[in-house]
Design a protein around this motif. Structure first.
Motif, short mmCIF file in Angstrom:
data_model
loop_
_atom_site.label_atom_id
_atom_site.label_comp_id
_atom_site.label_asym_id
_atom_site.label_seq_id
_atom_site.Cartn_x
_atom_site.Cartn_y
_atom_site.Cartn_z
N ILE A 85 21.64 -10.68 1.36
CA ILE A 85 20.64 -11.66 1.77
C ILE A 85 19.62 -10.95 2.67
CG2 ILE A 85 20.25 -13.78 3.06
CD1 ILE A 85 23.27 -14.40 2.44
N VAL A 86 18.36 -11.11 2.32
CA VAL A 86 17.28 -10.55 3.14
C VAL A 86 16.51 -11.72 3.73
CG1 VAL A 86 15.18 -9.16 3.16
CG2 VAL A 86 17.10 -8.49 1.69
N LEU A 87 16.45 -11.75 5.04
CA LEU A 87 15.75 -12.80 5.76
C LEU A 87 14.66 -12.13 6.58
CD1 LEU A 87 15.37 -15.65 6.97
CD2 LEU A 87 17.20 -15.10 8.57
N GLY A 88 13.43 -12.50 6.35
CA GLY A 88 12.34 -11.90 7.10
C GLY A 88 11.00 -12.32 6.56
N GLU A 89 9.99 -11.68 7.08
CA GLU A 89 8.62 -12.03 6.76
C GLU A 89 8.18 -11.37 5.46
OE1 GLU A 89 5.79 -10.78 9.80
OE2 GLU A 89 5.24 -12.88 9.97
N VAL A 90 7.96 -12.18 4.41
CA VAL A 90 7.49 -11.65 3.14
C VAL A 90 5.96 -11.64 3.17
CG1 VAL A 90 7.38 -13.85 1.88
CG2 VAL A 90 7.80 -11.75 0.63
N MET A 91 5.40 -10.64 2.53
CA MET A 91 3.95 -10.56 2.44
C MET A 91 3.56 -9.94 1.12
SD MET A 91 3.53 -7.64 5.36
CE MET A 91 4.56 -8.58 6.45
N LEU A 92 2.32 -10.12 0.75
CA LEU A 92 1.80 -9.54 -0.47
C LEU A 92 0.95 -8.35 -0.10
CD1 LEU A 92 1.57 -9.94 -3.56
CD2 LEU A 92 -0.54 -11.20 -3.11
N ASP A 93 1.27 -7.20 -0.68
CA ASP A 93 0.45 -6.01 -0.51
C ASP A 93 -0.50 -5.92 -1.69
OD1 ASP A 93 1.64 -5.22 1.86
OD2 ASP A 93 3.06 -3.88 0.90
N LYS A 94 -1.79 -5.98 -1.40
CA LYS A 94 -2.81 -5.90 -2.44
C LYS A 94 -3.53 -4.56 -2.29
CE LYS A 94 -6.98 -8.12 -4.20
NZ LYS A 94 -7.93 -9.24 -4.05
N TYR A 95 -3.63 -3.83 -3.40
CA TYR A 95 -4.31 -2.54 -3.41
C TYR A 95 -5.53 -2.62 -4.31
CZ TYR A 95 -0.05 -0.74 -1.31
OH TYR A 95 1.01 -0.52 -0.48
N THR A 96 -6.67 -2.23 -3.80
CA THR A 96 -7.89 -2.12 -4.59
C THR A 96 -8.25 -0.65 -4.66
OG1 THR A 96 -8.66 -4.31 -3.90
CG2 THR A 96 -10.32 -2.80 -4.78
N TYR A 97 -8.17 -0.09 -5.88
CA TYR A 97 -8.46 1.32 -6.11
C TYR A 97 -9.85 1.46 -6.69
CZ TYR A 97 -3.44 1.99 -5.60
OH TYR A 97 -2.16 2.01 -5.12
N GLY A 98 -10.53 2.51 -6.28
CA GLY A 98 -11.86 2.75 -6.82
C GLY A 98 -12.31 4.16 -6.57
N LYS A 99 -13.51 4.45 -7.07
CA LYS A 99 -14.12 5.76 -6.91
C LYS A 99 -15.21 5.68 -5.85
CE LYS A 99 -13.21 7.19 -11.63
NZ LYS A 99 -13.80 7.59 -12.90
N VAL A 100 -15.24 6.68 -5.00
CA VAL A 100 -16.31 6.79 -4.01
C VAL A 100 -17.20 7.94 -4.45
CG1 VAL A 100 -16.87 7.30 -1.61
CG2 VAL A 100 -14.87 5.90 -2.14
N GLU A 101 -18.46 7.59 -4.75
CA GLU A 101 -19.40 8.62 -5.21
C GLU A 101 -20.63 8.71 -4.33
OE1 GLU A 101 -19.84 7.23 -9.22
OE2 GLU A 101 -18.02 8.28 -9.88
N ARG A 102 -20.74 7.79 -3.39
CA ARG A 102 -21.90 7.84 -2.49
C ARG A 102 -21.60 7.08 -1.20
NH1 ARG A 102 -25.74 3.29 -3.60
NH2 ARG A 102 -24.63 1.87 -4.97
N ILE A 103 -22.48 7.27 -0.24
CA ILE A 103 -22.38 6.61 1.06
C ILE A 103 -23.42 5.50 1.12
CG2 ILE A 103 -22.59 6.96 3.57
CD1 ILE A 103 -20.14 8.32 2.34
N ASN A 104 -23.07 4.42 1.75
CA ASN A 104 -23.96 3.28 1.89
C ASN A 104 -25.18 3.68 2.73
OD1 ASN A 104 -25.20 0.81 2.49
ND2 ASN A 104 -23.27 -0.23 2.84
#
Length: 173
Positions: free
Chosen positions: A3-22
């Motif tokens: 039994i696991v009792l604790g705080e569940v959360m969703l880990d969301k990952y957004t992957y992308g390419k960085v090709e320039r600076i804002n």
């Protein structure tokens, strides 16, 4: 069953390419390629146990919002039995933005409301534990939302292991 009792959360990952600076500010621009969701917190612990082909039961707070439904789907896909109690707050999400090629995390955005669980929710969780009969081993994963009364009650249920990064400093566990 574990039994696991604790705080569940969703880990969301957004992957992308960085090709320039804002040009407006010195920050990278992430061109999104892929998004991925995984179980986090106590959900990650339950997922690791399930990956070892062991029966696991996850007890946590999650709500019937978009992200709560995603957590339920991930639990079902990974053979994790669960019981979630709703207390009205949004499901916790940790959203990471990662640059592909470098595997460099650029930013993490947390969606969560932090406050202790009330007595009614604590009682619901204890009722769930009382009704579980297939105990082989028990793990109580410390949750910052649990109070000292929850910990005393957990000991009454023959909890074999107690993990906690905060409370173990003050209690000899």
């Amino acid at each position: 069953m574990i039994i696991v009792l604790g705080e569940v959360m969703l880990d969301k990952y957004t992957y992308g390419k960085v090709e320039r600076i804002n040009p407006e500010a010195p920050v990278p621009i992430l061109n999104v390629v892929e998004e991925r969701y995984t179980l986090g917190g106590a959900g990650n612990v339950a997922n690791n146990i399930a990956s070892l082909n062991h029966d696991v039961f996850l007890i946590s707070i999650s709500n019937n919002d978009e992200f709560g439904k995603c957590i339920e789907t991930l639990c079902n896909e990974n053979n994790i039995r669960y019981c979630f109690v709703s207390d009205g707050r949004p499901t916790i999400v940790k959203h990471r933005f990662v640059a592909m090629g470098y595997n460099q995390q650029l930013l993490r955005v947390d969606y969560e409301k932090i406050y202790p669980i009330n007595e009614e929710i604590g009682d619901k969780i204890l009722d769930i534990i009382k009704n579980l009969k297939e105990w082989e081993a028990n793990i109580f994963v410390y949750d910052p939302l649990c109070n000292e009364e929850d910990i005393k009650n957990a000991r009454e249920f023959n909890i074999h292991r107690f993990q906690g990064y905060k409370i173990s400093k003050t209690m000899n566990l």
